[in-house]
Structure formats: C-alpha cells, structure tokens
Design a protein around this motif. Sequence first.
Motif, PDB file in Angstrom:
ATOM      1  N   GLN A  72       0.544  -1.135  -0.162  1.00 38.97           N
ATOM      2  CA  GLN A  72       0.016   0.456   0.055  1.00 38.97           C
ATOM      3  C   GLN A  72       0.691   1.358   0.085  1.00 38.97           C
ATOM      4  O   GLN A  72       0.537   2.405  -0.569  1.00 38.97           O
ATOM      5  CB  GLN A  72      -0.968  -0.084   1.106  1.00 38.97           C
ATOM      6  CG  GLN A  72      -1.406  -1.145   1.046  1.00 38.97           C
ATOM      7  CD  GLN A  72      -2.943  -1.368   1.747  1.00 38.97           C
ATOM      8  OE1 GLN A  72      -2.437  -1.111   3.481  1.00 38.97           O
ATOM      9  NE2 GLN A  72      -3.912  -2.031   2.182  1.00 38.97           N
ATOM     10  N   GLU A  73       1.946   1.003   0.811  1.00 40.04           N
ATOM     11  CA  GLU A  73       2.726   2.090   0.779  1.00 40.04           C
ATOM     12  C   GLU A  73       3.736   2.776  -0.366  1.00 40.04           C
ATOM     13  O   GLU A  73       3.905   3.834  -0.987  1.00 40.04           O
ATOM     14  CB  GLU A  73       4.085   1.916   1.634  1.00 40.04           C
ATOM     15  CG  GLU A  73       4.910   3.310   1.555  1.00 40.04           C
ATOM     16  CD  GLU A  73       6.221   2.515   2.833  1.00 40.04           C
ATOM     17  OE1 GLU A  73       7.393   3.120   2.633  1.00 40.04           O
ATOM     18  OE2 GLU A  73       5.925   1.995   3.470  1.00 40.04           O
ATOM     19  N   GLU A  75       2.425   0.915  -3.236  1.00 31.26           N
ATOM     20  CA  GLU A  75       1.756   2.072  -4.511  1.00 31.26           C
ATOM     21  C   GLU A  75       1.069   3.275  -4.213  1.00 31.26           C
ATOM     22  O   GLU A  75       0.492   4.410  -5.717  1.00 31.26           O
ATOM     23  CB  GLU A  75       0.076   1.518  -3.837  1.00 31.26           C
ATOM     24  CG  GLU A  75       0.215   0.171  -4.142  1.00 31.26           C
ATOM     25  CD  GLU A  75      -1.067  -0.916  -3.977  1.00 31.26           C
ATOM     26  OE1 GLU A  75      -1.746  -1.654  -4.945  1.00 31.26           O
ATOM     27  OE2 GLU A  75      -1.862  -0.437  -2.978  1.00 31.26           O
ATOM     28  N   GLN A  76       1.719   3.764  -3.184  1.00 31.47           N
ATOM     29  CA  GLN A  76       0.601   5.048  -3.170  1.00 31.47           C
ATOM     30  C   GLN A  76       1.800   6.319  -3.660  1.00 31.47           C
ATOM     31  O   GLN A  76       1.981   7.476  -3.864  1.00 31.47           O
ATOM     32  CB  GLN A  76       0.586   6.210  -1.801  1.00 31.47           C
ATOM     33  CG  GLN A  76      -0.058   4.934  -1.537  1.00 31.47           C
ATOM     34  CD  GLN A  76      -1.436   5.911  -2.168  1.00 31.47           C
ATOM     35  OE1 GLN A  76      -1.899   6.278  -2.706  1.00 31.47           O
ATOM     36  NE2 GLN A  76      -2.918   4.185  -2.618  1.00 31.47           N
ATOM     37  N   LEU A  77       2.837   5.860  -3.835  1.00 31.75           N
ATOM     38  CA  LEU A  77       4.650   6.384  -4.473  1.00 31.75           C
ATOM     39  C   LEU A  77       4.199   7.404  -5.444  1.00 31.75           C
ATOM     40  O   LEU A  77       4.258   6.565  -6.157  1.00 31.75           O
ATOM     41  CB  LEU A  77       6.071   5.948  -4.081  1.00 31.75           C
ATOM     42  CG  LEU A  77       6.020   5.373  -2.100  1.00 31.75           C
ATOM     43  CD1 LEU A  77       7.412   4.704  -2.381  1.00 31.75           C
ATOM     44  CD2 LEU A  77       6.406   6.537  -1.538  1.00 31.75           C
ATOM     45  N   PRO A  78       5.295   8.288  -5.800  1.00 32.71           N
ATOM     46  CA  PRO A  78       5.150   8.909  -7.334  1.00 32.71           C
ATOM     47  C   PRO A  78       6.418   8.488  -8.099  1.00 32.71           C
ATOM     48  O   PRO A  78       7.120   9.325  -8.494  1.00 32.71           O
ATOM     49  CB  PRO A  78       5.454  10.718  -7.075  1.00 32.71           C
ATOM     50  CG  PRO A  78       5.371  10.643  -5.536  1.00 32.71           C
ATOM     51  CD  PRO A  78       5.674   9.780  -4.877  1.00 32.71           C
ATOM     52  N   LYS A  84       8.682   0.996  -8.911  1.00 30.97           N
ATOM     53  CA  LYS A  84       7.625   0.578  -7.446  1.00 30.97           C
ATOM     54  C   LYS A  84       8.509  -1.087  -7.558  1.00 30.97           C
ATOM     55  O   LYS A  84       8.293  -1.352  -6.270  1.00 30.97           O
ATOM     56  CB  LYS A  84       6.341   0.562  -7.827  1.00 30.97           C
ATOM     57  CG  LYS A  84       6.063   2.132  -7.992  1.00 30.97           C
ATOM     58  CD  LYS A  84       3.752   2.578  -8.446  1.00 30.97           C
ATOM     59  CE  LYS A  84       3.891   3.735  -7.935  1.00 30.97           C
ATOM     60  NZ  LYS A  84       2.566   3.529  -8.168  1.00 30.97           N
TER      61      LYS A  84
END
Length: 194
Positions: A72-73, A75-78, A84
């Motif tokens: 989840q962490e 997935e949110q990273l730009p 990823k």
Amino acid sequence: MIKTGKPPKRQIILEEAAKLFKDKGYGGTSMRDIAGQVGMEAASMYNHIKSKDEILDSICFRISDVYIAHLQEVEQLPLTFGEKVRALIRLHIQLMVEDGPAVSVANHDWKYLPSARLAEFTVARRQYEKGFAALIAEGIAAGEFTAVNPTVALFTILSAVRWVELWFQPGRSLSAQELEDHIITMLLNGLEKK
C-alpha cells in the motif's frame, strides 16, 4: 515505572518460537520446546500465550500485515512502475534479512493455521499477490516492462527471493544492500549482457 529495555515476554516467546518453527517445523515443535528455548516453565508460558496455534497465528498475520502495508505504501509513491517493483523487492528482501525466522514461518507453516484463520490468511496472501501483479501489469501497459504474463512474472519474483530467508546471515560475503542490488539486477535486467 523504569523500563529495562528488554522486550516483553510475549515478544520473546514469539521470536524464539519462530526460530524453532523454522528449524524444526511447526509440527515438530512443542510448547515445552518453546518454553525451554525461552527459559520458562511450560505452565508459566500460558500466562503470555494461550496455545501454539496462537503463536503461529500471531507470526503469520504480523508478516502478512507488513507485506500488505509495504504494498500500500509503494502503490502511493510517485514512482515509475519499475521503481515501484524495485522498491517492493527491496522491502521483501529487507524483511527476510531482518526477520528471517518469522518470514520462514509465514512462508511455510501458514497451512497449519486453524481453518477459519487459514481462510483469512489465504485472502491476505492473495491481496498482496494481486496488488503486486497489478503493478507489473500496469508497468507492461505503460511500456516499462516486457509483455509477459503478470502472474508468471509475480511468482518468478517471489520464488526468486524466497531463498533469502534460508541463506542470508550477517557476515556473509555480501551485505544486505549488495544482496538486494544483485537480486534486482538479476530479476529486472537478466544475466546476459545487452
């Protein structure tokens, strides 16, 4: 109250049980074995833990919760999809290096969970696998990865890093960082020079 810096007895029991489960298997480890490892009488241990099943449950779900939180962490990273996937592989390896016995238990002994909890654990595993495969599929769609079956790619990656929890020990010829770098190079770039 003055803190001694020692971990709580329950945590010690879980850590030592994970080591025994890794070495002897869940079925080959008794509560008496765990008590001996911790330096307690078996009867005293029940003040902290109800059963061997509870120990297994605690270990398996703690590890699955960490994997899902990592997913989840990330997935949110730009980041690009390649970045990823690299980040997830690194987090996977780091958990194995830092908590190898517990990861081993979650990888191999989860099938001994009682049926209701086994079903929940299976759902958690699938959630992680589905999310990881989705990142690979999105990377393929974005043109970052070769067009391969995302599920095959996922299980190749997971299988390729699983041996780390069995092999890695501090003091080996590779640091944990070098290990991560070599595995990521092999998985994402291959062995052949381009």
